[in-house]
Motif scaffolding. Structure first.
Motif, PDB file in Angstrom:
ATOM      1  N   GLY A 167       0.834  -1.242   0.011  1.00  0.00           N
ATOM      2  CA  GLY A 167       0.064   0.067  -0.047  1.00  0.00           C
ATOM      3  C   GLY A 167       0.782   1.362  -0.043  1.00  0.00           C
ATOM      4  O   GLY A 167       0.212   2.260  -0.369  1.00  0.00           O
ATOM      5  N   ARG A 168       2.078   1.102   0.237  1.00  0.00           N
ATOM      6  CA  ARG A 168       3.109   2.288   0.201  1.00  0.00           C
ATOM      7  C   ARG A 168       3.727   2.460  -1.185  1.00  0.00           C
ATOM      8  O   ARG A 168       4.153   3.607  -1.327  1.00  0.00           O
ATOM      9  CB  ARG A 168       4.029   2.204   1.205  1.00  0.00           C
ATOM     10  CG  ARG A 168       3.878   1.894   2.566  1.00  0.00           C
ATOM     11  CD  ARG A 168       4.939   1.800   3.639  1.00  0.00           C
ATOM     12  NE  ARG A 168       5.784   2.875   3.542  1.00  0.00           N
ATOM     13  CZ  ARG A 168       6.978   3.093   4.007  1.00  0.00           C
ATOM     14  NH1 ARG A 168       7.653   2.045   4.394  1.00  0.00           N
ATOM     15  NH2 ARG A 168       7.672   4.216   3.924  1.00  0.00           N
ATOM     16  N   ASN A 169       3.306   1.812  -2.155  1.00  0.00           N
ATOM     17  CA  ASN A 169       3.492   1.812  -3.506  1.00  0.00           C
ATOM     18  C   ASN A 169       2.144   2.684  -4.076  1.00  0.00           C
ATOM     19  O   ASN A 169       1.081   2.166  -3.629  1.00  0.00           O
ATOM     20  CB  ASN A 169       3.744   0.856  -4.211  1.00  0.00           C
ATOM     21  CG  ASN A 169       4.782   0.157  -3.962  1.00  0.00           C
ATOM     22  OD1 ASN A 169       5.741   0.646  -3.661  1.00  0.00           O
ATOM     23  ND2 ASN A 169       4.773  -1.489  -3.978  1.00  0.00           N
ATOM     24  N   GLN A 170       2.226   3.807  -4.672  1.00  0.00           N
ATOM     25  CA  GLN A 170       1.311   4.494  -5.383  1.00  0.00           C
ATOM     26  C   GLN A 170       1.101   4.208  -6.872  1.00  0.00           C
ATOM     27  O   GLN A 170       1.975   4.483  -7.514  1.00  0.00           O
ATOM     28  CB  GLN A 170       1.581   6.086  -5.099  1.00  0.00           C
ATOM     29  CG  GLN A 170       1.748   6.388  -3.626  1.00  0.00           C
ATOM     30  CD  GLN A 170       1.658   7.942  -3.580  1.00  0.00           C
ATOM     31  OE1 GLN A 170       0.728   8.760  -4.038  1.00  0.00           O
ATOM     32  NE2 GLN A 170       2.889   8.267  -3.153  1.00  0.00           N
ATOM     33  N   VAL A 171       0.149   3.562  -7.213  1.00  0.00           N
ATOM     34  CA  VAL A 171      -0.130   3.023  -8.679  1.00  0.00           C
ATOM     35  C   VAL A 171      -0.636   4.294  -9.372  1.00  0.00           C
ATOM     36  O   VAL A 171      -1.831   4.422  -9.867  1.00  0.00           O
ATOM     37  CB  VAL A 171      -1.036   1.934  -8.835  1.00  0.00           C
ATOM     38  CG1 VAL A 171      -1.127   1.419 -10.303  1.00  0.00           C
ATOM     39  CG2 VAL A 171      -0.639   0.902  -7.676  1.00  0.00           C
ATOM     40  N   PHE A 172       0.346   5.121 -10.003  1.00  0.00           N
ATOM     41  CA  PHE A 172       0.033   6.370 -10.934  1.00  0.00           C
ATOM     42  C   PHE A 172      -0.317   5.641 -12.193  1.00  0.00           C
ATOM     43  O   PHE A 172       0.265   4.516 -12.392  1.00  0.00           O
ATOM     44  CB  PHE A 172       1.147   7.272 -10.972  1.00  0.00           C
ATOM     45  CG  PHE A 172       1.098   8.168 -10.063  1.00  0.00           C
ATOM     46  CD1 PHE A 172       0.573   8.011  -8.442  1.00  0.00           C
ATOM     47  CD2 PHE A 172       1.206   9.796  -9.980  1.00  0.00           C
ATOM     48  CE1 PHE A 172       0.659   8.931  -7.555  1.00  0.00           C
ATOM     49  CE2 PHE A 172       1.369  10.516  -8.947  1.00  0.00           C
ATOM     50  CZ  PHE A 172       1.061  10.274  -7.649  1.00  0.00           C
TER      51      PHE A 172
ATOM     52  N   GLU B  48      -1.134  15.941  -9.407  1.00  0.00           N
ATOM     53  CA  GLU B  48      -2.441  16.260  -8.999  1.00  0.00           C
ATOM     54  C   GLU B  48      -3.377  15.075  -9.428  1.00  0.00           C
ATOM     55  O   GLU B  48      -4.200  14.472  -8.771  1.00  0.00           O
ATOM     56  CB  GLU B  48      -2.874  17.535  -8.968  1.00  0.00           C
ATOM     57  CG  GLU B  48      -2.310  18.571  -8.261  1.00  0.00           C
ATOM     58  CD  GLU B  48      -2.670  19.891  -8.566  1.00  0.00           C
ATOM     59  OE1 GLU B  48      -3.377  20.264  -9.509  1.00  0.00           O
ATOM     60  OE2 GLU B  48      -2.274  20.906  -7.730  1.00  0.00           O
ATOM     61  N   ALA B  49      -3.035  14.908 -10.996  1.00  0.00           N
ATOM     62  CA  ALA B  49      -4.067  13.749 -11.579  1.00  0.00           C
ATOM     63  C   ALA B  49      -3.523  12.393 -11.274  1.00  0.00           C
ATOM     64  O   ALA B  49      -3.882  11.490 -12.187  1.00  0.00           O
ATOM     65  CB  ALA B  49      -4.042  14.172 -12.913  1.00  0.00           C
ATOM     66  N   ARG B  50      -2.461  11.997 -10.584  1.00  0.00           N
ATOM     67  CA  ARG B  50      -1.678  10.754 -10.364  1.00  0.00           C
ATOM     68  C   ARG B  50      -1.281  10.476 -11.799  1.00  0.00           C
ATOM     69  O   ARG B  50      -1.445   9.095 -12.194  1.00  0.00           O
ATOM     70  CB  ARG B  50      -2.610  10.052  -9.688  1.00  0.00           C
ATOM     71  CG  ARG B  50      -2.938  10.345  -8.265  1.00  0.00           C
ATOM     72  CD  ARG B  50      -3.913   9.494  -7.685  1.00  0.00           C
ATOM     73  NE  ARG B  50      -3.382   8.109  -7.490  1.00  0.00           N
ATOM     74  CZ  ARG B  50      -2.508   7.905  -6.461  1.00  0.00           C
ATOM     75  NH1 ARG B  50      -2.383   8.635  -5.397  1.00  0.00           N
ATOM     76  NH2 ARG B  50      -2.387   6.348  -6.401  1.00  0.00           N
ATOM     77  N   ILE B  51      -0.554  11.233 -12.502  1.00  0.00           N
ATOM     78  CA  ILE B  51      -0.099  10.991 -13.754  1.00  0.00           C
ATOM     79  C   ILE B  51       1.586  10.976 -13.998  1.00  0.00           C
ATOM     80  O   ILE B  51       2.025  11.860 -13.210  1.00  0.00           O
ATOM     81  CB  ILE B  51      -0.670  11.641 -14.894  1.00  0.00           C
ATOM     82  CG1 ILE B  51      -1.983  11.090 -15.475  1.00  0.00           C
ATOM     83  CG2 ILE B  51       0.241  11.789 -16.221  1.00  0.00           C
ATOM     84  CD1 ILE B  51      -2.897  12.125 -16.290  1.00  0.00           C
ATOM     85  N   ASN B  52       2.193  10.137 -14.362  1.00  0.00           N
ATOM     86  CA  ASN B  52       3.721   9.989 -14.387  1.00  0.00           C
ATOM     87  C   ASN B  52       4.004  10.321 -15.968  1.00  0.00           C
ATOM     88  O   ASN B  52       3.685   9.539 -16.767  1.00  0.00           O
ATOM     89  CB  ASN B  52       4.422   8.608 -14.147  1.00  0.00           C
ATOM     90  CG  ASN B  52       4.624   8.563 -12.479  1.00  0.00           C
ATOM     91  OD1 ASN B  52       4.496   9.336 -11.815  1.00  0.00           O
ATOM     92  ND2 ASN B  52       4.318   7.232 -12.018  1.00  0.00           N
ATOM     93  N   LEU B  53       4.965  11.365 -16.252  1.00  0.00           N
ATOM     94  CA  LEU B  53       5.280  11.737 -17.639  1.00  0.00           C
ATOM     95  C   LEU B  53       6.669  11.278 -17.508  1.00  0.00           C
ATOM     96  O   LEU B  53       7.300  11.435 -16.689  1.00  0.00           O
ATOM     97  CB  LEU B  53       4.858  12.870 -18.153  1.00  0.00           C
ATOM     98  CG  LEU B  53       3.579  13.497 -18.076  1.00  0.00           C
ATOM     99  CD1 LEU B  53       3.259  14.856 -18.422  1.00  0.00           C
ATOM    100  CD2 LEU B  53       2.434  12.408 -18.885  1.00  0.00           C
TER     101      LEU B  53
END
Length: 963
Positions: A79-84, A410-415
């Motif tokens: 749960g400490r991993n954030q799935v962006f 903010e949108a939980r997106i990785n670029l």
């Protein structure tokens, strides 16, 4: 039962994993110790392991922990991993694993507990699946031959470089290799490491600058790491113009739209099959591919699945000749590849079977169309597209980076925030129309006015790829890729193949040096959790705190288990760990001004990958002899260490030895090498005999690799995945592999990578973490003790019929034993291969055959096999000995008996029958086989025929017979 009136504290929920992992109970052990001739476990240990290396304290580990508490704790960690939502790309993409494949292959012990298909008669299911994978790669690349997977794309590129040197006569005079600067950065990182220790000059420059250099080979990216689609034919032609071999690192999904490199004349095509259904998993495991021209087929590294015939003339699959050649050619081998990625290659192949050409084309076209809509939309608002031609990856310039970064988070997106100031965005199978609309918001801010539906209508007839690069060659035309469209049919196909393979779900697999032990269900569950499976390997550190905790805790435990000071998780196979350990030694010695040290001492009994790894590290192998008891000849070791004292780099020692014994003088052997200025590499393949009892870092090791897929319960997956992390003493720690994309603290910046991802195949690390957590220090020690008891019990039961070749000074074996078949062969003509094949009729996989000593069988039962299964195996071996006696006595002809005709199949139950023994004897030799029969699906495979008629694709059955 009477009412239990114990105190509540004594009635706490019990979940004792240790007794679930270890097969025998205390009463079983008493029986086995009596057969061995020892009064207790302690007495067995005292007479087996040298006193001067015994660990004098318990392991400093917590536990044991219950299965439920372990999974609860691990879920909190995950749960400490954030799935962006990741658009980073760089060789790793979101993908959709069809549930029918997830449930029936990835999560099915019938697929993940099988061993490498060295015994093809009981491996036809996964051999067919791997042949499908090869055919898929051939179709997309347009090449005539492909192998059955490599470890990752970066190491596949390194293998391609070495292959060009072997295959191009120009390399005898020219040592330069060209790598385009638009390759993936992790690929360039691994190429730097490999080139340094192969003696190559690596030239990295723009692809259009190739004509400035004289090289034996060149590697180009198609499309490039920034997404550009260029004219690959022109690059290949430029390489060929100067007699250099041309290699293409290709994106597999893009090749559904772009012309196959083989059609343009490429000599080698490589890449990753990850986006064909295999989750990103923070870097792996993923199946890489390597396809070559016909002229290179005999020099290609890795495993190749070929088609042969069985003794009845029926088509039969098997691994082709070169796939184990490191065990034959040793330091002259073309590669040290041992573990492949069979399970992941099977998944990728099944993904293609499930979707077929139409489905793959739909996915590729959809990805391309979404990327095109995104590119057109943002360019209409003033953002610059770096390239006019692209498939799925855009590189954008002229951006407000900080504003975009804030909106993306903010949108939980990785670029991908590039070092050159641009932003990379890779579209994949999981991207939706709503995701593209969200990307407009992130890139342009509010009020942009773009609507994806309108854009789609405007761009419907516009193609943004050059016509010269569009694909004209069909793919996935074989019937296997056309038949299984409904889930019902796919399910039945998967089950049909599974039923052809013997796995741990059927019986013990007593392969020595391979440690086929329990892969507990509770250990396997977490690898499917999204928090582990769907993480990009280059996600920001703040998003992967769970993985960081997992790796730190697992590393701490492994360091305590081994006695080392630092550890690298990067090597993604045991052989890769060997290589990384030797490279660390070489880098350290170079830094000490001792770069001339280039001699590696290797005992004659060593694993085949040891000398091959040494050669890849540009070390000269000097063989150290063994004495009559199978131990390292200390006098020969001393003589050679002193003879090469000024140039001695290292010794590679397997402990317990490959002969299956704890050599009494291992500490002295280490001291000899250290006195002569060398480093000591302890091969960790046999760590299953040491955990909790002795530690290589205590008795002289400077570096060891650990086979997590052996000792620490990651399953073999029918031939991979694996993990081979290395532990080192403190002086070698700065020289562990670093990583260009994910720099690691405390490691020298010049220590380039050995694998594509910084932490190797990280998504399978929860398996080993869970095993260690549930066992605790006490349980790990008990597991080791049990492995020693089980092996010695088998040796005791078989010794009167099969001589045990080597024993330690106390009269015992370690966790494995070698039985000598040569005396029986001399009197009966029955070989170790005949026994191996006959064991299939009894429902068993064979032990390790003719390694490390020709004419022998090496048996390792592991700790997980119960006494009833150990006895079933021993009973089978004794029954086979009785059958050999009947051949010796002339009751059965030497050339026509159940052993030389083994294995027998269901076909043998029907039709005419001429052998001098009954069908019942052939097929049902024991009561156990009458009650639960595993059937080999083909008769004995003709290996010679397969090597002479190399067919490695899904040709029609008639073609096999015509050959």
């Amino acid at each position: 039962m009477p009412l239990d009136t114990r105190a509540l504290s004594e009635l706490a929920a019990q979940d004792d994993f240790i007794c679930r992992h270890n097969g025998p109970g205390s009463s079983d052990n008493a029986l086995m110790l009596n057969a061995i001739g020892e009064p207790s476990i302690d007495a067995l240990l005292d007479h087996t392991i040298p006193a001067d290396i015994r660990l004098q304290r318990p392991l400093a580990l917590n536990g044991p922990c219950s299965e439920r508490d372990t999974l609860r704790y691990l879920k909190e960690m995950a749960g400490r991993n954030q799935v962006f939502k990741s658009y980073i790309g760089m060789g790793y993409y979101g993908t959709v694993l069809p549930p029918v494949i997830a449930r029936n292959v990835l999560e099915n012990p019938g697929w993940y507990t099988a061993y490498t298909p060295y015994q093809p008669e009981i491996s036809q299911g996964r051999l067919e699946a791997l042949l499908n994978f090869q055919q898929m790669i051939l179709d997309f690349t347009g090449m005539p031959l492909a192998n059955a997977s490599l470890l990752d794309e970066a190491t596949a590129a390194a293998e391609a470089m070495a292959l060009c040197a072997r295959g191009n006569k120009k390399a005898k005079k020219c040592t330069a290799f060209f790598a385009a600067d638009n390759l993936l950065p992790q690929t360039l990182d691994v190429l730097r490491t490999r080139a340094t220790y192969l003696g190559f000059t690596l030239i990295i420059d723009s692809p259009d600058q190739l004509n400035r250099y004289d090289v034996f080979g060149a590697l180009f990216s198609y499309p490039s790491e920034s997404g550009e689609v260029s004219a690959q034919g022109e690059l290949i032609e430029a390489a060929h113009h100067q007699n250099a071999m041309a290699c293409i690192a290709a994106d597999l999904l893009s090749l559904a739209l772009l012309e196959a490199p083989g059609q343009r004349g490429a000599d080698v095509v490589l890449g990753s099959a990850q986006r064909f259904g295999v989750p990103m998993g923070f870097g792996g495991p993923h199946a890489a591919f390597l396809a070559v021209s016909d002229s290179l087929k005999r020099a290609m590294p890795g495993r190749v699945i070929g088609v042969s015939r069985d003794s009845h003339g029926q088509p039969a699959l098997r691994m082709a000749m070169q796939t184990r050649e490191q065990h034959i050619r040793r330091e002259k081998a073309t590669s040290n590849i041992c573990t492949a990625q069979a399970l992941l290659a099977n998944i990728a192949g099944f993904y293609a079977v499930y979707h077929g050409a139409e489905g793959i084309a739909n996915i590729a076209n959809r990805v391309y169309r979404l990327a095109h809509i995104l590119g057109h939309g943002v360019s209409s608002h003033g953002i610059q597209l770096r390239h006019a031609h692209y498939v799925d990856t855009l590189t954008l310039d002229g951006l407000d980076l900080e504003a975009i970064r804030q909106r993306a988070e903010e949108a939980r997106i990785n670029l991908r925030y590039r070092t050159d100031g641009g932003i990379g965005i890779s579209i994949d199978e999981t991207t939706s129309a709503q995701d593209i609309q969200q990307l407009f918001d992130v890139l342009l801010g509010e009020g942009h006015g773009l609507d994806i539906t309108t854009l789609d209508q405007q761009l419907r007839d516009l193609v943004a790829l050059p016509a010269s690069e569009l694909r004209n060659t069909p793919y996935l035309t074989h019937q296997v890729f056309q038949r299984y469209r409904s889930e019902t049919e796919m399910l039945r196909y998967l089950k049909r193949l599974e039923n052809k393979d013997l796995s741990l779900a059927h019986a013990m697999i007593p392969l020595s040096s391979c440690t086929m032990k329990l892969n507990a269900t509770s250990e396997m569950l977490p690898i499917s959790w999204p928090e582990f499976a769907h993480i990009h390997p280059f996600a920001p550190a703040a998003q992967v705190e769970g993985y960081g905790q997992l790796i730190d805790e697992l590393s701490t435990a492994l360091l305590d288990i081994t006695g080392y000071d630092a550890l690298s998780m990067q090597p993604n196979s045991g052989a890769q760990g060997e290589y990384a350990g030797l490279i660390a030694i070489r880098r350290y010695q170079q830094a000490q001004g001792e770069g001339q040290r280039d001699i590696c001492l290797i005992p004659s009994s060593a694993h085949g990958t040891n000398p091959a790894s040494a050669a890849m590290a540009q070390l000269k192998v000097v063989v150290v002899e063994c004495d009559a008891q199978g131990n390292i000849d200390l006098d020969d070791l001393r003589t050679k260490a002193e003879q090469h004292q000024q140039h001695l780099s290292a010794v590679m020692i397997t402990y317990p030895s490959t002969h299956g014994v704890f050599e009494a003088h291992v500490r002295e052997a280490c001291d000899i090498v250290h006195r002569c200025g060398g480093q000591v590499y302890i091969d960790g393949a046999n760590m299953n005999a040491q955990v909790g009892l002795c530690r290589p870092g205590d008795y002289g090791g400077d570096v060891s690799h650990l086979n997590l897929h052996k000792t620490f319960c990651i399953p073999h997956g029918g031939g991979g995945p694996g993990m081979g992390p290395i532990g080192v003493k403190a002086h070698l720690a700065p020289w562990l592999p670093n990583h260009a994309v994910t720099p690691l603290t405390g490691i020298d910046a010049s220590s380039h990578a050995v694998s594509a991802a910084a932490f190797g195949s990280a998504s399978i690390l929860p398996i080993s973490w869970a095993y260690i957590t549930m066992m605790g220090g006490e349980g790990l020690r008990k597991a080791t003790e049990q492995a020693l008891i089980n092996a010695n019990y088998i040796a005791a039961r078989l010794k009167d019929h099969y001589p045990v070749l080597y024993r330690g000074s106390g009269g015992h074996v370690g966790h494995e034993c070698i039985i000598d078949i040569r005396p029986l062969k001399a009197t009966s003509g029955i070989s170790e291969e005949d026994i191996a094949k006959r064991l299939m009729d009894y429902g068993f996989h064979a032990p390790t055959m003719s390694f490390p000593v020709a004419g022998t069988l090496m048996i390792e039962p592991t700790e997980s096999e119960a006494l009833i299964e150990l006895d079933r195996f021993c009973d089978a071996m004794l029954a086979i000995h009785a059958e050999i006696k009947r051949v010796e006595d002339g009751e059965w002809p030497a050339d026509d008996n159940p052993l030389v005709n083994a294995p027998h199949t269901q076909r043998d139950l029907a039709g005419e029958w001429h052998p001098p023994y009954s069908r019942d004897t052939a097929c049902f030799p024991t009561e156990a086989t009458r009650n639960a029969k595993f059937w080999p699906s083909v008769n004995r495979v003709d290996n010679v025929f397969g090597d002479r008629n190399l067919i490695c694709s899904c040709a029609p059955t008639e073609a096999y017979r015509d050959a």
